[in-house]
Design a protein around this motif. Structure first.
Motif, mmCIF file in Angstrom:
data_model
loop_
_atom_site.group_PDB
_atom_site.id
_atom_site.type_symbol
_atom_site.label_atom_id
_atom_site.label_comp_id
_atom_site.label_asym_id
_atom_site.label_seq_id
_atom_site.Cartn_x
_atom_site.Cartn_y
_atom_site.Cartn_z
ATOM 1 N N GLU A 182 31.058 57.402 81.101
ATOM 2 C CA GLU A 182 31.248 56.932 82.203
ATOM 3 C C GLU A 182 30.899 57.701 83.308
ATOM 4 N N GLU A 183 30.783 58.974 83.348
ATOM 5 C CA GLU A 183 30.257 59.892 84.360
ATOM 6 C C GLU A 183 28.655 59.724 84.313
ATOM 7 N N VAL A 184 27.983 59.669 83.023
ATOM 8 C CA VAL A 184 26.553 59.508 83.172
ATOM 9 C C VAL A 184 26.219 58.059 84.005
ATOM 10 N N MET A 185 27.057 57.140 83.619
ATOM 11 C CA MET A 185 26.704 55.795 84.038
ATOM 12 C C MET A 185 26.937 55.658 85.784
ATOM 13 N N ARG A 186 28.021 56.353 86.204
ATOM 14 C CA ARG A 186 28.376 56.378 87.554
ATOM 15 C C ARG A 186 27.194 57.364 88.379
ATOM 16 N N GLU A 187 26.599 58.354 87.663
ATOM 17 C CA GLU A 187 25.556 59.061 88.235
ATOM 18 C C GLU A 187 24.282 58.384 88.447
ATOM 19 N N MET A 188 24.080 57.584 87.226
ATOM 20 C CA MET A 188 22.782 56.507 87.318
ATOM 21 C C MET A 188 22.928 55.526 88.513
ATOM 22 N N ASP A 189 24.226 55.022 88.564
ATOM 23 C CA ASP A 189 24.428 53.836 89.513
ATOM 24 C C ASP A 189 24.116 54.602 90.864
ATOM 25 N N GLU A 190 24.680 55.746 91.186
ATOM 26 C CA GLU A 190 24.510 56.361 92.589
ATOM 27 C C GLU A 190 22.950 56.783 92.603
ATOM 28 N N GLU A 191 22.346 57.083 91.617
ATOM 29 C CA GLU A 191 20.934 57.322 91.878
ATOM 30 C C GLU A 191 20.098 56.008 92.094
ATOM 31 N N ILE A 192 20.388 54.995 91.500
ATOM 32 C CA ILE A 192 19.748 53.598 91.820
ATOM 33 C C ILE A 192 19.916 53.058 93.095
ATOM 34 N N GLU A 193 21.219 53.273 93.670
ATOM 35 C CA GLU A 193 21.757 52.798 94.949
ATOM 36 C C GLU A 193 20.961 53.633 96.076
ATOM 37 N N ARG A 194 20.817 54.866 95.551
ATOM 38 C CA ARG A 194 19.763 55.941 96.452
ATOM 39 C C ARG A 194 18.488 55.463 96.651
ATOM 40 N N GLN A 228 18.355 52.347 98.645
ATOM 41 C CA GLN A 228 18.534 52.574 100.110
ATOM 42 C C GLN A 228 17.038 53.007 100.666
ATOM 43 N N GLU A 229 16.472 53.910 99.981
ATOM 44 C CA GLU A 229 15.231 54.529 100.254
ATOM 45 C C GLU A 229 14.207 53.515 100.447
ATOM 46 N N GLU A 230 13.816 52.539 99.670
ATOM 47 C CA GLU A 230 13.256 51.288 99.694
ATOM 48 C C GLU A 230 13.335 50.530 100.825
#
Length: 111
Positions: free
Chosen positions: A87-99, A102-104
Motif C-alpha cells: 500500500e505504501e509503495v502504491m501510494r508513493e507511486m501515485d504521488e510520483e505520477i501525480e507530480r 503536474q510538471e507536464e
C-alpha cells in the motif's frame, strides 16, 4: 491597411519558399527535403553510442557483482520482514505520477 488573417500570415512565408522551390530541379528538391528532414530528426538510439545515451543519466552504472550484492541485501531484508508494505509503495507511486503530470501541465502552460 487591411489586417491579414492568421492563415494569410502563416501561408505567406510558406508560399515564398514554395515559389522558390518550384524553380529547383528534382535532384535539388530531393537534397532540400533530405536536409530539412535531417534538421528536424531527433537523435535516436540507433545512431548514438552507449556513452552518448548514458551521458547525463542520473544513475550510477553498476557491475554484475554489485547488482547481485544489492539483490542479496534486498532478499535478506525481505526475509527479515523489513520490506515496504504494498500500500505504501502504491501510494508513493501515485504521488510520483501525480507530480509528473503536474510538471507536464505546467510545462504545457508555459509554452
Amino acid at each position: 491597411m487591411e489586417a491579414r488573417t492568421r492563415s494569410q500570415r502563416t501561408a505567406t512565408p510558406f508560399m515564398k519558399a514554395w515559389n522558390q522551390a518550384k524553380d529547383l530541379d528534382d535532384s535539388q528538391k530531393l537534397r532540400l527535403i533530405a536536409l530539412l528532414a535531417e534538421s528536424v530528426k531527433p537523435a535516436t538510439a540507433d545512431t548514438m553510442s552507449m556513452e552518448q545515451m548514458l551521458e547525463g543519466y542520473p544513475y550510477k552504472r553498476h557491475t554484475k557483482a554489485e547488482l547481485n550484492a544489492m539483490l542479496d541485501e534486498a532478499e535478506a531484508r525481505f526475509e527479515a520482514g523489513l520490506g515496504i508494505p504494498h500500500e505504501e509503495v502504491m501510494r508513493e507511486m501515485d504521488e510520483e505520477i501525480e507530480r509528473w503530470e503536474q510538471e507536464e501541465l505546467e510545462m504545457a502552460e508555459a509554452r
